[in-house]
Motif scaffolding. Sequence first.
Motif, short mmCIF file in Angstrom:
data_model
loop_
_atom_site.label_atom_id
_atom_site.label_comp_id
_atom_site.label_asym_id
_atom_site.label_seq_id
_atom_site.Cartn_x
_atom_site.Cartn_y
_atom_site.Cartn_z
N ASP A 110 40.46 77.76 49.84
CA ASP A 110 39.30 77.48 48.99
C ASP A 110 38.10 77.20 49.88
N ASP A 111 37.21 78.16 49.98
CA ASP A 111 36.07 78.02 50.88
C ASP A 111 35.01 77.07 50.34
N MET A 112 35.13 76.67 49.07
CA MET A 112 34.18 75.71 48.51
C MET A 112 34.55 74.28 48.87
N GLU A 113 35.76 74.06 49.34
CA GLU A 113 36.16 72.72 49.77
C GLU A 113 35.42 72.36 51.06
N ALA A 114 34.98 71.13 51.14
CA ALA A 114 34.20 70.70 52.30
C ALA A 114 35.05 70.67 53.58
#
Length: 275
Positions: A174-178
Amino acid sequence: MVSSSAVAHYPIARTLLAAGKDVYVEKPLALEVAHAEELVRLAAERGSILMVGHLLIHHPGVRYLKGMVDRGDLGELYYIYSQRVNLGKVRRDESALWSFAPHDLSVILHLLGMEPIDVVARGSAFLQGRVEDVVFVDLRFPGGRLAHVHVSWLDPHKLRKFTVVGSQKMVVFDDMEASEKVRIYDKGVDRAGQVVSYGDALTVRSGDIVIPRISLQEPLRIECQHFIDCIRERRAPITDGQDGLRVVRVLAAAQASLDAGGAPIPVAALPAGVS
């Protein structure tokens, strides 16, 4: 570096390659298979480095996932699906397929290490009549493996996610996870060694969830450094012209399927002289 509208990638890259320059082209390499083939041939004839901006291949999270796949940590790979959606910039010169899907397709081909047999795509142009805002792409690979890509700029969510399902483990990138970009799920369905009854044949297994430490190094910096290293060492980039061509061939098949109302379209073999 060629970083312009997609329609200009081919003519600019062709001019630079013809002049003997090393070229880094943003995705997609071209909008037509024949144009992508020509760029690959031209680079080979001139001895030039041709690299395509498939950025996610250089992402530390995708690199980690590729290592898991290659080591067999997931077991037999069953299927992959990706979501790249947002309520974002609406483009006029390229559809959501050609604008967003190159990212996802490049990763799927990279992880599986093979090209699809055929492609099915359906989508709709709700906002402009001719440029698809949302597209669903299904890919069938040798050995029964499957992949699904959902791209849209007309969606309430902002998602940049891959799910990879294997016989032993499942992984989500998940590339939206920081920071926690990769999650490994020790989940699967086991077959009993000796089947006593139908109910005992399959056992659902649900184990731990592991979140590995992934480097937060900027993928674009890694990609640019890789191009520089390839120029200095005169070696083919990971995302070379052939990699770009493979993605364009799948995109072209998906576009043909879209135009045919969702009919399955075979991914044609590479022509002579392009390998």
